[in-house]
Enzyme design. Structure first.
Site: not given
Length: 291
Positions: A44-45, A107, A133, A138, A161, A203
């Site tokens: 994501t980052t 989504y 994850y 998000r 995560k 993380i």
């Protein structure tokens, strides 16, 4: 098992959105020198959602080549299509990544059974260690503990995560996952408590700008030294809070630019940090001793 501070690394970009490979090289050395336990790339980052397939594979390959085994490389390879996630995970294996970090499909809101079948299919398709994850804030998709425990029995799935920030949930997972299955925090603000409860690492977004302090805090927490871990974490709390004033990685990329480590580039639909937040992020960096 990889333990400690695992940085969720940004992807440096120029103002036109093209990747700055020299800055990526420098960031990797910065983290290796400062004790980061693993590099988590194109998550994501790392703006994985705006990199195309070729760039995704190129960034992973570049990172593996530069790290040269000095630190493990974990590649973000998730997607809301199972076939796409398999493709990306296979690409990560092909270029030499040590493991994959695979986000829940976003989504399309699969059921718990859909999540189980999705991750099981990826694990069966690609012989590479895989970390689940879960970040419902998000993805609009929450992988419940019962599903995690089912998946923990699948070969190649080696950890999770857990980014909900729910410590009670984390403690439940730590108590019930099989031996050798890692539970990582994906929420910097609560990571210390997760590790003191028996978790295996963080993380981290904050580690982008303060890798040495994050590595020290994680080491203390993993050693069970609550007093030291909490003291170190207190100095990091301003960053934990202010680096999320806007959607990640907007604030952390601005902070890294302020530190002179990367250009100011970010890809649409994300834009640079709004000016109203500059003072708050700068103050947090000052309080944490970065600038």
């Amino acid at each position: 098992m990889i333990t400690g501070s695992l940085v969720a690394l940004v992807t440096p970009m120029f103002s036109d959105g093209s990747i700055d490979w020299d800055s990526l090289d420098n960031l990797l050395e910065f983290h290796i020198e400062n004790g980061t336990a693993a590099i988590v790339i194109v998550g994501t980052t790392g703006e994985s959602s705006t990199l195309d397939m070729a760039e995704h594979e190129q960034v992973i390959k570049y990172t593996v080549g530069k790290c040269q085994g000095r630190v493990p490389v974990i590649a973000g390879t998730g997607g809301n299509s199972t076939s796409e996630a398999i493709h990306l995970t296979a690409a990560a294996k092909r270029v030499g990544a040590d493991a994959a970090l695979i986000v829940t499909p976003y989504y399309n809101k699969p059921s718990q059974e859909g999540l189980y079948q999705h991750f099981k299919k990826i694990a069966e398709s690609v012989d590479l260690p895989q970390i689940l994850y879960n970040v419902p804030g998000r993805t609009a998709c929450d992988m419940l503990p019962a599903t995690v425990l089912r998946l923990a029995e699948v070969p190649n799935i080696i950890g999770i995560k857990e980014a909900t920030g729910d410590i009670d949930r984390a403690k439940y997972l730590i108590a019930h996952v099989p031996e050798g299955f890692a539970v990582y925090s994906g929420d910097d603000a609560t990571a210390t408590e997760l590790m003191l409860a028996g978790g295996h690492g963080d993380i981290s977004v904050t580690a982008n700008v303060s890798p040495k302090a994050m590595a020290s805090m994680c080491a203390a927490a993993l050693a069970g030294d609550r007093e030291l871990a909490e003291r170190l974490n207190m100095s990091l709390q301003p960053l934990h809070q202010q680096l999320f004033l806007e959607a990640n990685p907007v604030p952390v990329k601005w902070a890294l630019h302020l530190m002179g480590l990367i250009p100011d580039g970010i890809r649409l639909p994300l834009v640079p940090l709004d000016g109203q937040y500059h003072e708050a992020v700068t103050q947090a960096m000052m309080e944490s001793g970065i600038i």
